[in-house]
Design a protein around this motif. Structure first.
Motif, PDB file in Angstrom:
ATOM      1  N   ALA A   1       0.844  -1.197   0.000  1.00 12.70           N
ATOM      2  CA  ALA A   1       0.000   0.000   0.000  1.00 12.70           C
ATOM      3  C   ALA A   1       0.884   1.254   0.000  1.00 12.70           C
ATOM      4  CB  ALA A   1      -0.946  -0.007   1.199  1.00 12.70           C
ATOM      5  N   ALA A   2       1.904   1.266   0.843  1.00 15.26           N
ATOM      6  CA  ALA A   2       2.808   2.420   0.920  1.00 15.26           C
ATOM      7  C   ALA A   2       3.554   2.633  -0.400  1.00 15.26           C
ATOM      8  CB  ALA A   2       3.799   2.231   2.064  1.00 15.26           C
ATOM      9  N   GLN A   3       3.996   1.556  -1.028  1.00 15.37           N
ATOM     10  CA  GLN A   3       4.706   1.673  -2.300  1.00 15.37           C
ATOM     11  C   GLN A   3       3.813   2.233  -3.407  1.00 15.37           C
ATOM     12  OE1 GLN A   3       6.559  -1.999  -3.486  1.00 15.37           O
ATOM     13  NE2 GLN A   3       7.822  -2.113  -1.654  1.00 15.37           N
ATOM     14  N   ASN A   4       2.515   2.157  -3.219  1.00 17.95           N
ATOM     15  CA  ASN A   4       1.562   2.646  -4.212  1.00 17.95           C
ATOM     16  C   ASN A   4       0.875   3.930  -3.744  1.00 17.95           C
ATOM     17  OD1 ASN A   4       1.253   0.604  -6.581  1.00 17.95           O
ATOM     18  ND2 ASN A   4       1.570  -0.635  -4.756  1.00 17.95           N
ATOM     19  N   ASN A   5       1.608   4.731  -2.965  1.00 19.62           N
ATOM     20  CA  ASN A   5       1.108   6.021  -2.466  1.00 19.62           C
ATOM     21  C   ASN A   5      -0.189   5.872  -1.679  1.00 19.62           C
ATOM     22  OD1 ASN A   5       3.221   7.501  -3.675  1.00 19.62           O
ATOM     23  ND2 ASN A   5       2.169   7.366  -5.642  1.00 19.62           N
ATOM     24  N   GLY A   6      -0.238   4.834  -0.872  1.00 18.41           N
ATOM     25  CA  GLY A   6      -1.427   4.602  -0.069  1.00 18.41           C
ATOM     26  C   GLY A   6      -1.071   4.238   1.354  1.00 18.41           C
ATOM     27  N   SER A   7      -2.110   3.914   2.104  1.00 18.95           N
ATOM     28  CA  SER A   7      -1.903   3.491   3.491  1.00 18.95           C
ATOM     29  C   SER A   7      -2.897   2.388   3.815  1.00 18.95           C
ATOM     30  CB  SER A   7      -2.090   4.670   4.444  1.00 18.95           C
ATOM     31  OG  SER A   7      -3.421   5.156   4.373  1.00 18.95           O
ATOM     32  N   LEU A   8      -2.555   1.629   4.831  1.00 16.98           N
ATOM     33  CA  LEU A   8      -3.415   0.552   5.314  1.00 16.98           C
ATOM     34  C   LEU A   8      -3.535   0.713   6.817  1.00 16.98           C
ATOM     35  CD1 LEU A   8      -4.956  -2.116   4.836  1.00 16.98           C
ATOM     36  CD2 LEU A   8      -2.777  -3.311   5.104  1.00 16.98           C
ATOM     37  N   SER A   9      -4.774   0.798   7.299  1.00 16.68           N
ATOM     38  CA  SER A   9      -4.987   0.937   8.738  1.00 16.68           C
ATOM     39  C   SER A   9      -6.001  -0.102   9.201  1.00 16.68           C
ATOM     40  CB  SER A   9      -5.461   2.357   9.076  1.00 16.68           C
ATOM     41  OG  SER A   9      -6.669   2.639   8.399  1.00 16.68           O
ATOM     42  N   VAL A  10      -6.027  -0.310  10.506  1.00 20.18           N
ATOM     43  CA  VAL A  10      -6.904  -1.341  11.066  1.00 20.18           C
ATOM     44  C   VAL A  10      -7.462  -0.887  12.406  1.00 20.18           C
ATOM     45  CG1 VAL A  10      -4.964  -2.548  12.174  1.00 20.18           C
ATOM     46  CG2 VAL A  10      -7.073  -3.802  11.700  1.00 20.18           C
ATOM     47  N   THR A  11      -8.711  -1.271  12.662  1.00 20.96           N
ATOM     48  CA  THR A  11      -9.297  -1.162  13.992  1.00 20.96           C
ATOM     49  C   THR A  11      -9.924  -2.525  14.276  1.00 20.96           C
ATOM     50  OG1 THR A  11     -11.382  -0.322  13.110  1.00 20.96           O
ATOM     51  CG2 THR A  11      -9.793   1.314  13.865  1.00 20.96           C
ATOM     52  N   SER A  12      -9.934  -2.910  15.530  1.00 22.51           N
ATOM     53  CA  SER A  12     -10.475  -4.215  15.871  1.00 22.51           C
ATOM     54  C   SER A  12     -10.826  -4.262  17.345  1.00 22.51           C
ATOM     55  CB  SER A  12      -9.450  -5.303  15.547  1.00 22.51           C
ATOM     56  OG  SER A  12     -10.012  -6.586  15.729  1.00 22.51           O
ATOM     57  N   LYS A  13     -11.772  -5.116  17.647  1.00 18.77           N
ATOM     58  CA  LYS A  13     -12.139  -5.365  19.040  1.00 18.77           C
ATOM     59  C   LYS A  13     -12.368  -6.859  19.192  1.00 18.77           C
ATOM     60  CE  LYS A  13     -14.660  -3.300  22.758  1.00 18.77           C
ATOM     61  NZ  LYS A  13     -15.614  -2.295  23.175  1.00 18.77           N
ATOM     62  N   LYS A  14     -11.713  -7.447  20.173  1.00 19.03           N
ATOM     63  CA  LYS A  14     -11.831  -8.877  20.430  1.00 19.03           C
ATOM     64  C   LYS A  14     -13.302  -9.267  20.549  1.00 19.03           C
ATOM     65  CE  LYS A  14      -9.385 -12.632  21.458  1.00 19.03           C
ATOM     66  NZ  LYS A  14      -8.549 -13.234  20.427  1.00 19.03           N
ATOM     67  N   GLY A  15     -13.686 -10.283  19.789  1.00 21.99           N
ATOM     68  CA  GLY A  15     -15.049 -10.788  19.847  1.00 21.99           C
ATOM     69  C   GLY A  15     -16.053 -10.007  19.010  1.00 21.99           C
ATOM     70  N   GLU A  16     -15.625  -8.899  18.401  1.00 20.63           N
ATOM     71  CA  GLU A  16     -16.579  -8.069  17.659  1.00 20.63           C
ATOM     72  C   GLU A  16     -16.231  -7.901  16.186  1.00 20.63           C
ATOM     73  OE1 GLU A  16     -17.509  -4.381  19.572  1.00 20.63           O
ATOM     74  OE2 GLU A  16     -17.706  -5.342  21.526  1.00 20.63           O
ATOM     75  N   GLY A  17     -14.982  -8.159  15.810  1.00 19.85           N
ATOM     76  CA  GLY A  17     -14.627  -8.039  14.410  1.00 19.85           C
ATOM     77  C   GLY A  17     -13.483  -7.080  14.154  1.00 19.85           C
ATOM     78  N   THR A  18     -13.160  -6.940  12.874  1.00 23.45           N
ATOM     79  CA  THR A  18     -12.018  -6.151  12.443  1.00 23.45           C
ATOM     80  C   THR A  18     -12.403  -5.330  11.220  1.00 23.45           C
ATOM     81  OG1 THR A  18     -10.506  -7.831  13.286  1.00 23.45           O
ATOM     82  CG2 THR A  18      -9.602  -6.301  11.669  1.00 23.45           C
ATOM     83  N   ALA A  19     -11.839  -4.121  11.144  1.00 23.86           N
ATOM     84  CA  ALA A  19     -12.060  -3.257   9.983  1.00 23.86           C
ATOM     85  C   ALA A  19     -10.706  -2.814   9.437  1.00 23.86           C
ATOM     86  CB  ALA A  19     -12.888  -2.045  10.384  1.00 23.86           C
ATOM     87  N   PHE A  20     -10.469  -3.105   8.171  1.00 27.73           N
ATOM     88  CA  PHE A  20      -9.272  -2.630   7.487  1.00 27.73           C
ATOM     89  C   PHE A  20      -9.679  -1.539   6.517  1.00 27.73           C
ATOM     90  CE2 PHE A  20      -7.473  -6.620   8.915  1.00 27.73           C
ATOM     91  CZ  PHE A  20      -6.159  -6.254   9.205  1.00 27.73           C
ATOM     92  N   GLN A  21      -8.820  -0.529   6.392  1.00 28.71           N
ATOM     93  CA  GLN A  21      -9.066   0.533   5.426  1.00 28.71           C
ATOM     94  C   GLN A  21      -7.828   0.757   4.575  1.00 28.71           C
ATOM     95  OE1 GLN A  21      -9.395   4.985   6.276  1.00 28.71           O
ATOM     96  NE2 GLN A  21     -11.529   4.424   5.871  1.00 28.71           N
TER      97      GLN A  21
END
Length: 155
Positions: free
Chosen positions: A129-149
């Motif tokens: 993602a960084a090499q392509n002028n982008g970023s990758l971020s994450v939020t998550s909570k145990k037992g509730e799921g994960t969100a990647f952007q």
């Protein structure tokens, strides 16, 4: 490896093409995949690298989402950016896992049906993602799921 080839990449089309071969795994776990916002998002990026990023994130979402779970995908524009959100109702991560998710300290864990992984995928995804002028971020909570952007400059 530095990126040398940049294509005009339609992120929505790429998400659809990456999802297609994953339909068997999605069906086996009876996961509901919903496509929310579907705005046109064209970026200048290495198409193969971005396909690897999307495939890894979607494969992980499937791997860590239990049977009958949900994965929601949004593709949209915000200011000068093209954004892809991949949100699952999986097992999520605790604070320690979350703080190490993009490092070599992250250990591979088994999925909800015993699926294996290398533990290197997310580190590589962030690098691509960084090499392509982008970023990758994450939020998550145990037992509730994960969100990647994935956030990239629009063309």
């Amino acid at each position: 490896f530095p990126v040398t080839i940049r294509d005009e990449v339609d992120l929505g089309g790429l998400v659809h093409s990456v999802l297609q071969p994953l339909n068997v795994a999605i069906g086996q776990k009876q996961i509901m995949v919903t496509l929310g916002k579907q705005q046109p998002c064209i970026v200048a990026a290495n198409k193969e690298q971005m396909a690897i990023v999307l495939r890894n994130l979607l494969t992980n979402a499937i791997k860590f989402t239990p049977n009958l779970g949900n994965i929601h995908i949004d593709i949209y524009q915000a200011d000068a950016y093209a954004i892809v959100d991949i949100v699952d109702t999986g097992i999520g991560m605790d604070e320690e896992q979350l703080s190490n998710v993009f490092s070599h300290k992250m250990k591979s864990t088994y999925g909800t049906d015993g699926e294996k992984g290398s533990g290197l995928g997310l580190m590589l995804c962030r690098e691509y993602a960084a090499q392509n002028n982008g970023s990758l971020s994450v939020t998550s909570k145990k037992g509730e799921g994960t969100a990647f952007q994935i956030k990239m400059l629009r063309k």
